[in-house]
Design an enzyme around this catalytic site. Structure first.
Site, PDB file in Angstrom:
ATOM      1  N   CYS A  67       2.851  -5.988  16.180  1.00  0.00           N
ATOM      2  CA  CYS A  67       2.276  -5.057  17.160  1.00  0.00           C
ATOM      3  C   CYS A  67       0.776  -5.351  17.227  1.00  0.00           C
ATOM      4  O   CYS A  67       0.124  -5.542  16.196  1.00  0.00           O
ATOM      5  CB  CYS A  67       2.522  -3.611  16.737  1.00  0.00           C
ATOM      6  N   GLU A  99       0.815  -1.214   0.000  1.00  0.00           N
ATOM      7  CA  GLU A  99       0.000   0.000   0.000  1.00  0.00           C
ATOM      8  C   GLU A  99       0.847   1.261   0.000  1.00  0.00           C
ATOM      9  O   GLU A  99       1.902   1.295   0.602  1.00  0.00           O
ATOM     10  CB  GLU A  99      -0.840   0.044   1.272  1.00  0.00           C
ATOM     11  N   CYS A 115      -1.960  -3.484  15.052  1.00  0.00           N
ATOM     12  CA  CYS A 115      -1.600  -3.128  13.672  1.00  0.00           C
ATOM     13  C   CYS A 115      -2.036  -4.202  12.690  1.00  0.00           C
ATOM     14  O   CYS A 115      -1.745  -5.388  12.867  1.00  0.00           O
ATOM     15  CB  CYS A 115      -0.099  -2.905  13.574  1.00  0.00           C
ATOM     16  N   CYS A 170      -1.854   1.614   8.445  1.00  0.00           N
ATOM     17  CA  CYS A 170      -0.935   0.529   8.148  1.00  0.00           C
ATOM     18  C   CYS A 170      -1.597  -0.816   7.823  1.00  0.00           C
ATOM     19  O   CYS A 170      -2.166  -1.470   8.686  1.00  0.00           O
ATOM     20  CB  CYS A 170      -0.047   0.373   9.385  1.00  0.00           C
ATOM     21  N   CYS A 225       2.832   8.236   2.203  1.00  0.00           N
ATOM     22  CA  CYS A 225       3.141   7.248   3.228  1.00  0.00           C
ATOM     23  C   CYS A 225       3.485   5.961   2.487  1.00  0.00           C
ATOM     24  O   CYS A 225       2.630   5.381   1.813  1.00  0.00           O
ATOM     25  CB  CYS A 225       1.911   7.078   4.115  1.00  0.00           C
ATOM     26  N   CYS A 258       4.847  -7.668   7.727  1.00  0.00           N
ATOM     27  CA  CYS A 258       5.740  -7.195   8.787  1.00  0.00           C
ATOM     28  C   CYS A 258       5.893  -8.304   9.812  1.00  0.00           C
ATOM     29  O   CYS A 258       4.940  -9.033  10.102  1.00  0.00           O
ATOM     30  CB  CYS A 258       5.163  -5.944   9.449  1.00  0.00           C
TER      31      CYS A 258
HETATM   32  N1  SAH Z   1       7.194  -0.254  11.489  1.00  0.00           N
HETATM   33  C1  SAH Z   1       7.255   1.180  11.563  1.00  0.00           C
HETATM   34  C2  SAH Z   1       6.530   1.898  10.446  1.00  0.00           C
HETATM   35  C3  SAH Z   1       5.159   1.399  10.027  1.00  0.00           C
HETATM   36  S1  SAH Z   1       3.751   1.755  11.033  1.00  0.00           S
HETATM   37  C4  SAH Z   1       6.733   1.642  12.915  1.00  0.00           C
HETATM   38  O1  SAH Z   1       6.141   0.854  13.602  1.00  0.00           O
HETATM   39  O2  SAH Z   1       6.988   2.791  13.278  1.00  0.00           O
HETATM   40  C5  SAH Z   1       3.604   3.483  11.109  1.00  0.00           C
HETATM   41  C6  SAH Z   1       2.851   3.941  12.337  1.00  0.00           C
HETATM   42  O3  SAH Z   1       1.452   3.584  12.246  1.00  0.00           O
HETATM   43  C7  SAH Z   1       3.378   3.300  13.615  1.00  0.00           C
HETATM   44  O4  SAH Z   1       3.538   4.268  14.620  1.00  0.00           O
HETATM   45  C8  SAH Z   1       2.271   2.316  13.937  1.00  0.00           C
HETATM   46  O5  SAH Z   1       2.275   1.960  15.272  1.00  0.00           O
HETATM   47  C9  SAH Z   1       1.036   3.077  13.502  1.00  0.00           C
HETATM   48  N2  SAH Z   1      -0.185   2.257  13.399  1.00  0.00           N
HETATM   49  C10 SAH Z   1      -0.306   0.940  13.108  1.00  0.00           C
HETATM   50  N3  SAH Z   1      -1.580   0.542  13.152  1.00  0.00           N
HETATM   51  C11 SAH Z   1      -2.315   1.622  13.461  1.00  0.00           C
HETATM   52  C12 SAH Z   1      -3.718   1.855  13.662  1.00  0.00           C
HETATM   53  N4  SAH Z   1      -4.608   0.875  13.523  1.00  0.00           N
HETATM   54  N5  SAH Z   1      -4.095   3.108  13.997  1.00  0.00           N
HETATM   55  C13 SAH Z   1      -3.196   4.113  14.114  1.00  0.00           C
HETATM   56  N6  SAH Z   1      -1.891   3.957  13.934  1.00  0.00           N
HETATM   57  C14 SAH Z   1      -1.432   2.730  13.626  1.00  0.00           C
END
Ligand code: SAH
Length: 357
Positions: free
Chosen positions: A118, A94, A121, A332, A107, A114
């Site tokens: 997390c 994406e 995510c 994400c 973005c 990944c």
């Molecule tokens: N792996 C890297 C970059 C990708 S995610 C990182 O974790 O920083 C980019 C950002 O989007 C991260 O801060 C992540 O925690 C956040 N993110 C992921 N899922 C999300 C969601 N459902 N709502 C809001 N932010 C989210």
């Protein structure tokens, strides 16, 4: 065959000039190809009409300039556009284009899937497929510049799918392509690498002479809580990530996704403010994108504003990120997950923007 889109502009130019001379053309013909890679991209060698036809044919026989296959696009009511691209091996990634006044932030994704998982995510839930190659990362920016009318980035954030610092070799080359005047010419301060805190990658980013920005996904102000949300905390604990942030020679941003009832209590604000003060970090509070967020609920806008005030009152700079593209599941990994489930996007009634507290 050499893939020109896997090379930094200077390396591509060198290879092309040598190639031109070796095939009986003037060296400058090689240089003439370079703007067509990134700055004024074209879709094929045949479209480089400032070059002699014979030379264009020769280029096509010896070099690659691969495209990403466009799968689908979604347009948000707020102007955010989300694109899904398919790679040659079927993997989908994406890219999101977010207009904001004069700014146009892309973005971009650095991995297909990944490995970090997390808990909130959507990308983490799909697992890790593979690292993206240089041309697949920079190619996202290139493909949008090839649209009619073109979309041109003023800012780049590595906040799409994947962990950029676990694909450092490619990401480092992409940073060069993005920043180089013979690439996209985007100022280093307008390019942000976002990471969960991969320590060797943070060191490597700090060693680059350009002022690329670092954003750290903190999401919890204690190891105990962070451990529950981010399994990577075992390998790179919060305390080490904070030390790395404090040692980084440029200003860092803390990203903090607000999870209702989980990390949004007053004591969390105090703890977060203390850490941010130590690192002289700027805190970005991120409203949770609800789509694909696996059992978490967003903190209310009022509660986020209160949390932000508490942090600001302890002398730390804080902003609440505007949620963009909520109606198109722009967080994400959400579009890819959604396509796989063949579900329509969440209703536009969720769309809201929260201004800085
Ligand atoms: N792996 C890297 C970059 C990708 S995610 C990182 O974790 O920083 C980019 C950002 O989007 C991260 O801060 C992540 O925690 C956040 N993110 C992921 N899922 C999300 C969601 N459902 N709502 C809001 N932010 C989210």
């Amino acid at each position: 065959m050499v893939n020109l889109l896997d090379l930094a502009p200077a390396d591509a130019e060198l290879a092309l000039r040598e190639f031109a001379v070796a095939h009986g053309h003037a060296a400058y013909r090689g240089s003439q190809v370079v703007p067509h890679l990134w700055t004024k991209p074209v879709g094929s060698f045949a479209e480089m009409t400032d070059l002699p036809a014979a030379f264009r044919e020769l280029l096509a026989e010896h070099f690659l300039m691969p495209r990403l296959a466009f799968v689908t696009e979604q347009l948000s009511t707020d102007g955010t556009r989300k694109f899904l691209f398919r790679m040659h091996d079927g993997q989908a990634i994406e890219t999101v284009a977010i207009p904001d006044g004069e700014r146009m932030t892309f973005c971009i994704s650095s991995q297909a899937g990944c490995a970090l998982q997390c808990s909130f995510c959507a990308t983490g839930a799909m697992g890790f497929a593979r690292n993206l190659a240089v041309h697949e990362i920079a190619g996202q920016v290139r493909e949008l510049a090839l649209l009619d009318p073109p979309l041109r980035a003023t800012n780049i954030v590595f906040m799409g799918m994947g962990e950029p610092l676990m694909n450092w070799k490619a990401v480092s080359e992409v940073l060069t392509i993005l920043n180089d005047p013979k690439g996209f010419g985007i100022g280093a301060r307008h390019i942000t690498v976002s990471t969960v805190g991969i320590l060797p990658g943070i060191v490597a980013l700090g060693e680059r002479k350009e002022q690329f920005r670092l954003a750290l996904s903190i999401h919890a102000p204690s190891d105990e809580l962070r451990q529950k949300l981010m399994p990577v905390n075992t390998k790179y604990p919060l305390s080490d990530v904070i030390d790395a942030a404090a040692g980084f020679d440029r200003r860092v941003t803390f990203e903090y996704v607000m999870l209702g009832g989980v990390n949004d209590q007053p004591q969390h604000a105090d703890q977060l403010a203390a850490i941010a003060r130590r690192c002289k970090a700027f805190v970005n509070l991120i409203p949770l994108h609800p789509g694909g967020s696996m059992g978490f609920t967003p903190t209310t806008p009022e509660a986020i504003a209160k949390f932000a005030r508490k942090i600001r009152n302890s002398g730390v700079e804080v902003a609440i990120r505007k949620s963009r593209g909520i109606d198109i599941a722009a967080a994400c990994g959400q579009l890819r997950v959604e396509r796989q489930r063949r579900r329509p996007p969440a209703g536009a009634e969720h769309d809201r923007e929260v201004d800085v507290a």
